[in-house]
Design a protein around this motif. Structure first.
Motif, short mmCIF file in Angstrom:
data_model
loop_
_atom_site.label_atom_id
_atom_site.label_comp_id
_atom_site.label_asym_id
_atom_site.label_seq_id
_atom_site.Cartn_x
_atom_site.Cartn_y
_atom_site.Cartn_z
N GLY A 15 0.77 -1.24 0.00
CA GLY A 15 0.00 0.00 0.00
C GLY A 15 0.80 1.28 0.00
N GLU A 16 1.92 1.32 -0.71
CA GLU A 16 2.67 2.57 -0.86
C GLU A 16 1.81 3.58 -1.65
OE1 GLU A 16 5.46 3.48 0.44
OE2 GLU A 16 6.69 1.71 0.83
N PRO A 17 2.08 4.88 -1.49
CA PRO A 17 1.21 5.90 -2.10
C PRO A 17 1.24 5.93 -3.62
CG PRO A 17 3.08 6.92 -0.95
CD PRO A 17 3.09 5.48 -0.60
N THR A 18 0.11 5.57 -4.23
CA THR A 18 -0.03 5.59 -5.69
C THR A 18 -1.33 6.26 -6.12
OG1 THR A 18 -1.22 3.47 -5.81
CG2 THR A 18 1.21 3.37 -5.83
N GLY A 19 -1.99 6.99 -5.22
CA GLY A 19 -3.30 7.54 -5.55
C GLY A 19 -4.35 6.46 -5.73
N LEU A 20 -4.17 5.33 -5.05
CA LEU A 20 -5.05 4.16 -5.16
C LEU A 20 -5.17 3.67 -6.59
CD1 LEU A 20 -8.03 4.52 -2.64
CD2 LEU A 20 -5.95 3.15 -2.45
N ILE B 32 3.32 10.08 -3.67
CA ILE B 32 4.70 9.95 -3.21
C ILE B 32 5.40 11.31 -3.11
CG2 ILE B 32 5.74 9.63 -5.48
CD1 ILE B 32 6.58 7.64 -2.27
N SER B 33 4.90 12.31 -3.83
CA SER B 33 5.52 13.63 -3.78
C SER B 33 5.36 14.29 -2.41
CB SER B 33 4.92 14.54 -4.86
OG SER B 33 3.55 14.81 -4.59
N ALA C 216 5.73 12.53 0.43
CA ALA C 216 6.51 11.74 1.38
C ALA C 216 7.87 12.38 1.64
CB ALA C 216 6.70 10.33 0.83
N HIS C 217 8.40 12.10 2.83
CA HIS C 217 9.75 12.54 3.20
C HIS C 217 9.88 14.06 3.20
CE1 HIS C 217 11.63 8.40 1.88
NE2 HIS C 217 10.44 8.28 2.46
N LYS C 218 8.79 14.75 3.44
CA LYS C 218 8.80 16.21 3.45
C LYS C 218 8.10 16.72 4.70
CE LYS C 218 8.59 16.93 -1.59
NZ LYS C 218 7.77 17.49 -2.69
N PRO C 219 8.42 17.96 5.14
CA PRO C 219 7.65 18.54 6.23
C PRO C 219 6.20 18.76 5.82
CG PRO C 219 9.14 20.16 5.26
CD PRO C 219 9.50 18.84 4.66
N GLU C 220 5.32 18.72 6.83
CA GLU C 220 3.88 18.87 6.62
C GLU C 220 3.31 17.76 5.72
OE1 GLU C 220 1.90 21.71 8.32
OE2 GLU C 220 3.69 20.93 9.33
N GLU C 221 3.92 16.58 5.78
CA GLU C 221 3.40 15.40 5.08
C GLU C 221 1.94 15.20 5.47
OE1 GLU C 221 4.22 10.55 5.05
OE2 GLU C 221 5.63 11.90 6.04
N TYR C 222 1.10 14.81 4.49
CA TYR C 222 -0.32 14.67 4.82
C TYR C 222 -0.99 13.60 3.96
CZ TYR C 222 -1.64 17.22 0.56
OH TYR C 222 -1.82 17.58 -0.75
N LEU C 223 -2.12 13.15 4.46
CA LEU C 223 -3.07 12.33 3.72
C LEU C 223 -4.43 12.99 3.94
CD1 LEU C 223 -2.91 9.55 2.16
CD2 LEU C 223 -3.94 8.54 4.20
N THR C 224 -5.32 12.91 2.97
CA THR C 224 -6.64 13.50 3.17
C THR C 224 -7.59 12.47 3.77
OG1 THR C 224 -7.56 12.91 1.01
CG2 THR C 224 -6.27 14.97 1.14
N ARG C 225 -8.61 12.99 4.43
CA ARG C 225 -9.64 12.10 4.98
C ARG C 225 -10.27 11.27 3.87
NH1 ARG C 225 -10.55 16.77 8.29
NH2 ARG C 225 -10.60 16.25 10.52
N ALA C 226 -10.52 11.89 2.72
CA ALA C 226 -11.15 11.17 1.61
C ALA C 226 -10.28 10.02 1.14
CB ALA C 226 -11.44 12.14 0.46
N GLU C 227 -8.98 10.26 1.06
CA GLU C 227 -8.05 9.20 0.63
C GLU C 227 -8.04 8.05 1.64
OE1 GLU C 227 -4.78 11.94 -1.78
OE2 GLU C 227 -4.62 11.70 0.39
N LEU C 228 -8.05 8.40 2.90
CA LEU C 228 -8.04 7.38 3.96
C LEU C 228 -9.30 6.52 3.91
CD1 LEU C 228 -6.43 6.41 6.45
CD2 LEU C 228 -7.71 8.07 7.81
#
Length: 375
Positions: free
Chosen positions: A167-172, A344-345, A347-359
């Protein structure tokens, strides 16, 4: 079945996971114990597989009958360090900003882990014809160092799985391929002295030069060798990433080292690309492998690709440039694919985030897998 915890949402679980500062190369046992207790509360068969380091572990859990071939949901629980000054808050305390869930690891890749755990109550309530396995590894960010210990144990834990979803970040969007990687350290030892008398010392930096020249030549040569248009660039690559040594310009350096990595297209052994460098190193340099993992290549016509395209509602993407643990599962004979939330853009950056919708979309996709196996 153990005593069930209060049902936690995916967002709740992500906040819990982010709160454990499981930086790569450090202990993770508190996080693993939390996850183990959570899974056992829903009747999962849980195996905590402590690594040789002693302070960190993989976790493998099964919902359903482990003697029947099923599917692995694979994630890692380690994160990269979060020392950047641009963080607007504690990176290990998840913050909410509109639809964004901000914290180290939210995107890479505790978001996927949290979505999997949030789906467990639904999966546990189903009569599954094939099991769902949850595989959580450590030290992926150090070159996939933890997961090989878990993969080696799989024959003792379950029937050979039908597939593995990493499940690495690929935009599903399902991804079929990535490059392999190997990293090498070269060390040279010399004899220090005054730079005015180089005849009385041994220059460690100079000792590295034949191997470094071989590395530069190999990097150029690879541009005209095997090509795979799915990747950018379309060929295997090699680079010298770090060179360091010496103390001052007027002191003969008595130590020097270089770090070199390769990225290999599918079908090419990333370690083999280092052969000209190792040959030049000879017996005068210390050569240590830092890490390596193979490329991933899943055929478009595979059953796993068809299943994931159906579950995600998206067509497959041929390849990504970053690496994952999927190549190692594939090497063990388990068809593997990458499909997870986020980009993936981030990742490894400050203020890394995921959206509620993505989750939530990820949790829904995993529940669809359970429903597919219950039909």
């Amino acid at each position: 079945m153990g005593q069930q915890m209060t049902i936690l949402t995916a967002e709740d679980l992500l906040g819990r996971l982010v709160g454990y500062p499981t930086v790569v190369g450090h202990a993770n046992l508190n996080l693993i114990q939390f996850i183990a207790d959570y899974l056992e509360s829903y009747g999962a068969q849980v195996h905590v597989l402590t690594g040789p380091e002693g302070d960190r572990a993989n976790l493998f859990a099964t919902i359903g009958d482990p003697s029947v071939p099923g599917y692995i949901l694979s994630g890692h629980v380690d994160v990269v360090p979060a020392g950047e000054p641009e963080w607007k808050g504690d990176p290990f305390k998840m913050r909410r900003d509109g639809d964004r869930l901000i914290g180290r690891g939210t995107c890479d890749m505790k978001g996927f882990d949290a979505a999997v755990l949030a789906a467990v109550p639904d999966l546990a309530a189903l009569s599954l014809s094939a099991p769902v396995h949850i595989a959580l590894s450590y030290d992926e960010e150090a070159g996939c160092k933890g997961v090989p210990h878990m993969i080696a144990e799989l024959p003792n834990l379950c029937a050979r799985p039908l597939g593995c979803i990493v499940g690495e970040p690929t935009g599903l969007q399902p991804v079929l391929a990535h490059k392999g990687k190997a990293a090498l350290r070269l060390r040279a030892k010399g004899l220090s002295g005054h730079s005015s008398r180089p005849d009385q010392g041994q220059n460690a930096i100079h000792a590295l030069l034949p191997a470094l020249s071989a590395a530069a030549a190999q990097a150029e040569a690879l541009k005209t060798q095997s090509q795979d248009a799915r990747f950018a660039p379309s060929y295997s690559t090699l680079q010298i990433g770090v060179v360091q040594g010496g103390q001052a310009v007027n002191i003969i350096p008595d130590h020097a080292e270089a770090l070199i990595e390769t990225r290999a297209i599918a079908g090419v052994d990333p370690r083999q690309l280092m052969a000209p460098i190792i040959a030049q190193a000879g017996s005068s340099l210390e050569v240590d492998w830092i890490s390596s993992y193979p490329a991933l290549a899943l055929p478009t016509e595979s059953d796993l690709n068809r299943l994931m395209s159906e579950l995600s509602g998206k067509p497959p993407l041929g390849a990504v440039s970053f690496g994952t643990e999927a190549g190692l599962f594939q090497q063990a004979g388990i068809p593997s694919i990458i499909c997870g939330p986020g980009d993936i853009s981030r990742a490894h950056k400050p203020e890394e985030y995921l959206t509620r919708a993505e989750l939530e979309a990820t949790r829904d996709m995993i529940c669809k897998l359970g429903q597919h196996l219950a039909n």
